[in-house]
Design a protein around this motif. Sequence first.
Motif, PDB file in Angstrom:
ATOM      1  N   LEU A 193      22.040  65.154 -25.204  1.00 47.28           N
ATOM      2  CA  LEU A 193      22.779  63.899 -25.328  1.00 47.28           C
ATOM      3  C   LEU A 193      22.216  63.035 -26.457  1.00 47.28           C
ATOM      4  CD1 LEU A 193      23.160  63.032 -21.540  1.00 47.28           C
ATOM      5  CD2 LEU A 193      24.973  63.822 -23.074  1.00 47.28           C
ATOM      6  N   ASP A 194      20.907  62.972 -26.556  1.00 50.92           N
ATOM      7  CA  ASP A 194      20.288  62.179 -27.627  1.00 50.92           C
ATOM      8  C   ASP A 194      20.660  62.735 -28.997  1.00 50.92           C
ATOM      9  OD1 ASP A 194      19.153  60.596 -25.700  1.00 50.92           O
ATOM     10  OD2 ASP A 194      17.144  61.456 -25.866  1.00 50.92           O
ATOM     11  N   ARG A 195      20.664  64.042 -29.107  1.00 47.13           N
ATOM     12  CA  ARG A 195      21.014  64.680 -30.376  1.00 47.13           C
ATOM     13  C   ARG A 195      22.448  64.343 -30.787  1.00 47.13           C
ATOM     14  NH1 ARG A 195      21.461  70.857 -29.819  1.00 47.13           N
ATOM     15  NH2 ARG A 195      23.659  70.364 -29.444  1.00 47.13           N
ATOM     16  N   GLU A 196      23.330  64.185 -29.810  1.00 47.85           N
ATOM     17  CA  GLU A 196      24.737  63.915 -30.093  1.00 47.85           C
ATOM     18  C   GLU A 196      25.050  62.420 -30.186  1.00 47.85           C
ATOM     19  OE1 GLU A 196      26.795  66.145 -30.936  1.00 47.85           O
ATOM     20  OE2 GLU A 196      25.626  67.932 -30.427  1.00 47.85           O
ATOM     21  N   GLY A 197      24.019  61.579 -30.159  1.00 50.25           N
ATOM     22  CA  GLY A 197      24.237  60.145 -30.277  1.00 50.25           C
ATOM     23  C   GLY A 197      24.682  59.480 -28.997  1.00 50.25           C
ATOM     24  N   LEU A 198      24.370  60.095 -27.856  1.00 53.09           N
ATOM     25  CA  LEU A 198      24.752  59.559 -26.544  1.00 53.09           C
ATOM     26  C   LEU A 198      23.487  59.210 -25.756  1.00 53.09           C
ATOM     27  CD1 LEU A 198      27.575  62.148 -25.831  1.00 53.09           C
ATOM     28  CD2 LEU A 198      27.912  59.702 -26.245  1.00 53.09           C
ATOM     29  N   ALA A 199      22.775  58.218 -26.257  1.00 55.67           N
ATOM     30  CA  ALA A 199      21.457  57.887 -25.713  1.00 55.67           C
ATOM     31  C   ALA A 199      21.524  56.897 -24.549  1.00 55.67           C
ATOM     32  CB  ALA A 199      20.580  57.314 -26.823  1.00 55.67           C
ATOM     33  N   PHE A 200      22.578  56.959 -23.770  1.00 56.77           N
ATOM     34  CA  PHE A 200      22.712  56.066 -22.617  1.00 56.77           C
ATOM     35  C   PHE A 200      21.859  56.584 -21.462  1.00 56.77           C
ATOM     36  CE2 PHE A 200      26.802  56.058 -24.946  1.00 56.77           C
ATOM     37  CZ  PHE A 200      26.790  54.736 -25.376  1.00 56.77           C
ATOM     38  N   PRO A 201      21.418  55.701 -20.552  1.00 56.51           N
ATOM     39  CA  PRO A 201      20.600  56.142 -19.424  1.00 56.51           C
ATOM     40  C   PRO A 201      21.308  57.227 -18.618  1.00 56.51           C
ATOM     41  CG  PRO A 201      20.649  53.750 -19.548  1.00 56.51           C
ATOM     42  CD  PRO A 201      21.659  54.242 -20.534  1.00 56.51           C
ATOM     43  N   MET A 202      20.548  58.198 -18.131  1.00 51.79           N
ATOM     44  CA  MET A 202      21.107  59.289 -17.340  1.00 51.79           C
ATOM     45  C   MET A 202      20.318  59.474 -16.058  1.00 51.79           C
ATOM     46  SD  MET A 202      21.556  63.366 -18.217  1.00 51.79           S
ATOM     47  CE  MET A 202      19.794  63.621 -18.422  1.00 51.79           C
ATOM     48  N   ILE A 203      21.045  59.611 -14.968  1.00 51.98           N
ATOM     49  CA  ILE A 203      20.464  59.951 -13.670  1.00 51.98           C
ATOM     50  C   ILE A 203      21.000  61.321 -13.280  1.00 51.98           C
ATOM     51  CG2 ILE A 203      20.307  59.340 -11.230  1.00 51.98           C
ATOM     52  CD1 ILE A 203      20.811  56.416 -12.061  1.00 51.98           C
TER      53      ILE A 203
END
Length: 227
Positions: free
Chosen positions: A126-136
């Motif tokens: 997710l971070d690599r794809e620019g989706l650095a939102f919190p994840m549970i």
Amino acid sequence: MSRRSVTQGPRVGEIMQSHEALLVLDIDEVVLEFIAPFQELLAEHGAHLSAESFRLTGNVRSLSTGAALTGSELDQVTMRLYEDQQERQKVVPGAVESLGRLAGTADIVFLTAMTPSFYPHRRALLDREGLAFPMIATERSKGAVVAELGVRWKGPLIFADDLPPNLVSVQRSYPAAHLIHLMANEAFRPHLPPLPNGALAAADWAEAESLILAILDGEPARTRGAA
């Protein structure tokens, strides 16, 4: 059993709050493709998915024998997909762009039922794809987690998932949630069980974003074609 044994990611109280509204998103088939790479992996194992009902068990068969793969065998394929997700799973079209715009008016939290031990793999993807939102990542009921989130966020809370049972779980645990069904792959769409009352259905991220914005603006949000 400790919370950390069934959940990975930030605690609800640790998540930064910038907006009153909250968008809670499932990941597989909502943000990341799951069915398409799963089918590719099945082919590598000499099997094929033929969606004849809304479940995997019984719908995946060996190409050589025609026998249905067991639940245990399907679990092994799923674990392999999660292990290799950084190479196999792609972002659902439109998700990055829509979430980038929606982040300006609502906080975003990813909530996935993926086996929590694969949290680092998914976080890196997710971070690599620019989706650095919190994840549970959790084995707990999604309804229970959303109810905990609802205590902190006082504005509209919107929950999107591809599985109707998860929408039902959230509706039972947190009735104030706005529910959206979103499923990237259409293979199982003809076999969808009924959505809970009040849930909206989006065909893609363009439609989902429109529905979400309407909810955030306090306007009636309707699925395309609704009266």
